[in-house]
Motif scaffolding. Structure first.
Motif, short mmCIF file in Angstrom:
data_model
loop_
_atom_site.label_atom_id
_atom_site.label_comp_id
_atom_site.label_asym_id
_atom_site.label_seq_id
_atom_site.Cartn_x
_atom_site.Cartn_y
_atom_site.Cartn_z
N VAL A 1 0.82 -1.21 0.00
CA VAL A 1 0.00 0.00 0.00
C VAL A 1 0.86 1.26 0.00
O VAL A 1 0.67 2.16 -0.81
CB VAL A 1 -0.97 -0.01 1.21
N THR A 2 1.83 1.30 0.92
CA THR A 2 2.60 2.54 1.11
C THR A 2 3.71 2.67 0.08
O THR A 2 3.84 3.70 -0.58
CB THR A 2 3.20 2.58 2.53
N THR A 3 4.52 1.62 -0.09
CA THR A 3 5.68 1.71 -0.97
C THR A 3 5.26 1.64 -2.44
O THR A 3 5.77 2.38 -3.27
CB THR A 3 6.68 0.58 -0.65
N TYR A 4 4.32 0.73 -2.77
CA TYR A 4 3.96 0.54 -4.18
C TYR A 4 2.62 1.14 -4.55
O TYR A 4 2.18 1.03 -5.69
CB TYR A 4 3.98 -0.95 -4.53
N GLY A 5 1.92 1.74 -3.61
CA GLY A 5 0.67 2.44 -3.91
C GLY A 5 -0.46 1.56 -4.41
O GLY A 5 -1.35 2.01 -5.13
N MET A 6 -0.46 0.28 -4.05
CA MET A 6 -1.54 -0.63 -4.46
C MET A 6 -2.74 -0.47 -3.53
O MET A 6 -2.65 0.14 -2.47
CB MET A 6 -1.06 -2.08 -4.38
N SER A 7 -3.85 -1.09 -3.90
CA SER A 7 -5.02 -1.08 -3.01
C SER A 7 -4.78 -2.08 -1.88
O SER A 7 -3.97 -3.00 -2.02
CB SER A 7 -6.29 -1.45 -3.77
N TYR A 8 -5.47 -1.89 -0.78
CA TYR A 8 -5.19 -2.77 0.36
C TYR A 8 -5.63 -4.20 0.12
O TYR A 8 -5.13 -5.14 0.73
CB TYR A 8 -5.79 -2.20 1.65
N ILE A 9 -6.58 -4.39 -0.82
CA ILE A 9 -7.00 -5.75 -1.16
C ILE A 9 -5.82 -6.51 -1.76
O ILE A 9 -5.56 -7.66 -1.41
CB ILE A 9 -8.19 -5.72 -2.16
N VAL A 10 -5.08 -5.82 -2.63
CA VAL A 10 -3.88 -6.45 -3.22
C VAL A 10 -2.89 -6.78 -2.10
O VAL A 10 -2.35 -7.89 -2.04
CB VAL A 10 -3.22 -5.51 -4.26
N GLY A 11 -2.68 -5.82 -1.22
CA GLY A 11 -1.75 -6.03 -0.09
C GLY A 11 -2.19 -7.22 0.75
O GLY A 11 -1.36 -8.02 1.20
N TRP A 12 -3.48 -7.33 0.93
CA TRP A 12 -4.03 -8.41 1.75
C TRP A 12 -3.74 -9.76 1.11
O TRP A 12 -3.24 -10.69 1.76
CB TRP A 12 -5.55 -8.18 1.88
N ILE A 13 -4.06 -9.84 -0.20
CA ILE A 13 -3.89 -11.12 -0.90
C ILE A 13 -2.40 -11.50 -0.98
O ILE A 13 -2.03 -12.64 -0.74
CB ILE A 13 -4.53 -11.05 -2.31
N VAL A 14 -1.57 -10.50 -1.29
CA VAL A 14 -0.13 -10.77 -1.36
C VAL A 14 0.37 -11.28 0.00
O VAL A 14 1.11 -12.26 0.07
CB VAL A 14 0.65 -9.50 -1.78
N GLY A 15 -0.09 -10.62 1.08
CA GLY A 15 0.32 -11.04 2.43
C GLY A 15 -0.07 -12.48 2.70
O GLY A 15 0.71 -13.28 3.22
N GLY A 16 -1.32 -12.83 2.33
CA GLY A 16 -1.80 -14.20 2.54
C GLY A 16 -0.95 -15.19 1.76
O GLY A 16 -0.54 -16.24 2.27
#
Lengths: 288, 328, 237
Positions: free
Chosen positions: B90-105
């Motif tokens: 979200v912060t470094t690459y400016g993606m939506s948090y849904i993307v961050g969530w899925i990537v984290g999972g």
């Protein structure tokens, strides 16, 4: 790259690592006793060590004496706490199996950590006796820090006394016999619960010594327990469960890992060594 | 303890609360919760989010420790990694948090798979300590890694849509419970329960225990990561000391012990008790862990099966039981 | 016949739901060698464990020297003079032979006589004196059995229970150990021998008890019992 390595692997660092080995050995020896004899993973050992450090700090301040002299009070005090803890709590839970016992020590560790936070505040502490900064010079520009040497001697004396106790006294033999065969030991008249209580008392007494050493060597906080628990565990894993000579070797490995890893990576290096050991030889280097 | 369990099985049949009535109760409960998420105050939403996330993770810890015998003290590894993934995406690459969530999972699941290579060589307390060491090693590493802000941690940019995050947490929790239910009633679950109840019988069931344990470990890693990601989207800031904090596992252990280890619904009961206690004890800062620790020790001493486990044994019922393997 | 030093009355012992000893009744007279014979699984070892306090009985009574010792733990019984040599010797394998023997004098009642007892055991089993500083884990099966016997004698007992000490040993060694047991008995000690080999048991003991399926089914002096009777009781024909 080579220069960096040369800077790390210096003779001076090797000296420091070896001197620290004794401290880490005494840190692990209490854990290894409980592991080998009571067959219990004591997740509160780190907090016990920090408790020992606080006791020494406060007593030396209150009585205005050298921190080392506080051992006269902290060793018996911690021994009694350990015996009581084992008799009233852990012996009872152990009847339910090893997992509940593990979780109880886990519960103890979080209770102790917050109790120390309440009692002693979150401030960093350290004991600074007059000789903390002095060094003994050696030829070739090398030197031995006086404090480290004293800590090594304290650790080695502790381990020697412990070894003699286990080898030469009736109670020591009874504790070793219990770790070999519970039924046979009880047939010789050993009360297993008492043997466990004494073993826990001894482990706590070594935690008092380890606490003194930690508190004189580094700054510590009420929350530092986890870090020292994992190092103690590392010493146990390298040395093998219940092995006191093994703890000495384990202590040495961790002392060197700490020094060669440096200020920022010392802890990480210790953890990596531990994970590799766990994966490759979880039974320890010295057990068959 | 296992003997006693079999004994009570023989003496009186256990009524299993499952099937259609339970399904209806479950749907009504979820519907009520959905309404609460939308109409509740921001404080209600905060509490609900915590309940859903802790419940998800506690169910997973229970799956590991209570059903497969893998007592992990390192689930915070997945929470921390997912929290940082969220912050970085979200912060470094400016993606939506849904993307961050899925990537984290995804990272959580892959990490679980990789760690299993090391961890599955160990048993019992070695396994427990090793999981903890890994989390501590990551904490130490992240504290000196410039990319993730060193000891200062990271902030997840933007204002979170907290209603949406809370709803996602609820969905995650429901999916976790349903998944565990079906998992334990599948051949895998049968094999694992057989192994737990009777090691000899396990081999005769003909289930690949290693693969079953691996599946459980990866699922637990995935869901703890998903829960961690949502937690840090909701709260905004992650530090190495908070993301990889042993405190996460402390909570999970507490919840599962209080609720009843090795029971399907125990973690749900435990989570409600835990969050209620946590909210109540917030007034007495500093004392909360002491009181939680004391309660946990007392429960282990006097109610070794937890609240739900004890009730189930006394009243001979089970909520959402998995099939039991027994010799008779 | 003198007053029995050990009396067992209707003892029952269970492992969970499994009843290993149904109901055992037997007397052990003072100063005698008494054998308990029975096939595998007859409940002999469980009975010995129960008498010695390793296992708790679920019913029945045990009297030693006239006192009720039912359910008393092993560590208390040994101070009263009742000692068990457990099945499979169970030496402290990570301790030296001498440390094993010294453990025998752990009860406060036995500590004063440590030196004499040690001398006596070394006299009985000279090989142990040679190997006194070896780890008992490095010994042969027969030598371990000697350590276990010596260790039991060190507790300064009045009555010793020997649980299948001949198991897995070579015949010459068994013969040697049995000769020592006769020596021990001649010194006035009461001996209870658990055996699977009926012939050897009858040759050694003055009194025999035969167990079958958790009960004592036949008791009598070795001279009176006929082979036919023993065979019937042993196999439950």
């Amino acid at each position: 790259m080579l220069e960096v390595l040369q800077n790390i692997f210096t003779a001076q660092n090797a000296i420091s690592g070896i001197l620290l080995g004794g401290l880490f050995a005494v840190l692990g020896v209490g854990m290894t006793i409980i592991f080998g004899i009571v067959k219990l993973t004591n997740l509160a050992h780190g907090e016990f060590v920090i408790l020992g450090a606080f006791c020494s700090t406060l007593i030396s301040q209150a009585l205005d004496i050298d921190p080392i002299l506080t051992l006269i009070i902290t060793i018996p005090l911690m021994f009694i706490i350990g015996m009581v803890l084992q008799s009233v709590l852990i012996n009872r839970v152990m009847l339910q199996g090893s997992e509940p016992a593990l979780l109880v020590t886990f519960g103890l560790s979080i209770i102790l950590q917050d109790a120390m936070l309440l009692l002693f505040s979150a401030d960093a502490r350290k004991m600074n006796p007059s000789y903390a900064q002095s060094n003994i010079s050696l030829p070739g520009g090398l030197y031995i820090p006086v404090l480290d040497l004293i800590l090594l001697i304290i650790s080695l004396v502790t381990i020697l006394v412990l070894t003699l106790f286990l080898r030469r006294t009736y109670m020591g033999r009874a504790i070793r016999a219990t770790s070999d065969d519970i039924v046979a030991a009880s047939l010789m008249g050993v009360s297993i619960k008492k043997a466990y209580a004494v073993a826990m008392g001894i482990a706590m007494a070594t935690a008092a010594v380890a606490g003194l050493c930690v508190g004189m060597r580094w700054t510590f906080y009420p929350s530092s327990g986890g870090e020292y628990l994992l190092r103690a565990f590392g010493v146990v894993v390298i040395g093998g469960m219940g092995s006191i000579p093994g703890a000495l070797v384990g202590g040495l490995v961790f002392g060197l890992a700490q020094v060669f890893g440096g200020a920022s990576y010392g802890l990480l290096a210790s953890y990596v060594v531990l994970i590799i050991m766990l994966a490759v030889r979880p039974q320890g280097l010295f057990s068959k | 303890m296992k003997k006693a369990e079999n004994l009570s099985t023989r003496q009186q049949p256990i009524r299993v609360l499952g099937g259609l009535p339970m399904l209806i109760i479950g749907i009504i409960l979820v519907a009520v919760l959905v309404v609460l998420v939308f109409v509740g105050s921001s404080n209600t939403r905060r509490i609900l989010t915590n309940v859903f996330l802790y419940c998800t993770m506690a169910c997973m810890w229970n799956l590991l420790s209570g059903f497969t015998g893998m007592t992990s003290l390192g689930q915070q590894t997945f929470v921390g990694v997912a929290g940082y993934s969220m912050a970085v995406m979200v912060t470094t690459y400016g993606m939506s948090y849904i993307v961050g969530w899925i990537v984290g999972g995804a990272i959580g699941a892959v990490l679980a798979l990789v760690l299993s290579l090391i961890l599955f060589r160990m048993r019992g307390m070695y396994f427990a300590i090793a999981t903890w060491v890994i989390a501590e090693a990551l904490k130490t590493w992240f504290t000196s890694w410039g990319f993730v802000g060193k000891g200062g941690g990271m902030t997840v940019a933007g204002r979170p849509d907290r209603t949406m995050v809370c709803l996602l947490a609820l969905i995650l929790c429901v999916v976790a419970i349903v998944l565990i239910y079906f998992l334990l009633n599948s051949k895998i679950g049968l094999g694992l329960t057989a192994m737990r109840d009777d090691a000899d019988a396990a081999s005769s069931v003909g289930v690949n225990i290693f693969r079953s344990k691996l599946i459980c470990f990866v699922i637990a890693g995935l869901f703890c990561a998903l829960a961690g990601g949502l937690y840090y989207r909701y709260n905004g800031t992650i530090l190495p000391g908070s993301g990889f904090d042993i405190e996460w596992t402390v909570s999970l252990v507490f919840i599962v012990i209080i609720g009843g280890i090795g029971t399907m619904a125990g973690p749900i009961v435990g989570t409600v008790v835990y969050i209620a206690l946590d909210e109540f004890l917030a007034k007495y800062s500093g004392w909360s862990n002491i009181i939680l620790g004391l309660i946990a020790i007392l429960v282990i001493l006097f109610l070794p099966d937890g609240i739900l486990g004890t009730l189930q044994k006394k009243l001979h019922f089970e909520i959402l039981s998995q099939r039991r393997f027994s010799k008779e | 016949m003198s007053e029995p030093i050990l009396k067992v009355e209707g003892v029952q012992a269970k492992y969970g739901d499994f009843i290993a000893v149904e109901s055992a009744t037997l007397d052990v007279p003072q100063g005698m060698i008494v054998s308990v014979i029975g096939a595998n699984g007859a409940g002999k070892s469980t009975l010995m464990d129960t008498i010695a306090g390793v296992h708790k009985p679920s019913a029945g009574k045990v009297y030693f020297k006239g006192e009720d010792i039912t359910g008393m733990p092993a560590e208390k019984l040994v101070t009263r003079g009742l000692s068990l040599v457990p099945q499979g010797s169970r030496c402290f394998i990570r301790m030296t032979v001498e440390d094993n023997l010294i453990m025998g004098s752990y009860p406060k009642s036995a500590r004063g006589k440590l030196k004499e007892s040690l001398e006596r055991v070394y006299e009985l089993f000279p090989v142990l004196k040679q190997k006194r500083n070896d780890l008992s884990g490095s010994l042969s099966g027969g030598q371990r059995q000697m350590v276990a016997i010596g260790r039991a004698l060190m507790t300064n007992p009045d009555c010793v229970l020997f649980d299948e000490i001949s198991l897995g040993l070579a015949p010459t060694i068994i013969k040697d150990i049995y000769a020592r047991i006769k020596e021990i008995s001649a010194g006035g000690m009461t001996v209870v021998l658990v055996e699977q080999d009926t012939q050897r048991a009858i040759r050694t003991a003055q009194l025999c008890h035969i167990m079958l399926k958790g009960r004592v089914v036949l008791s009598g002096s070795s001279k009176e019992l006929t082979d036919e009777e023993i065979k019937k009781a042993y196999f439950g024909l």
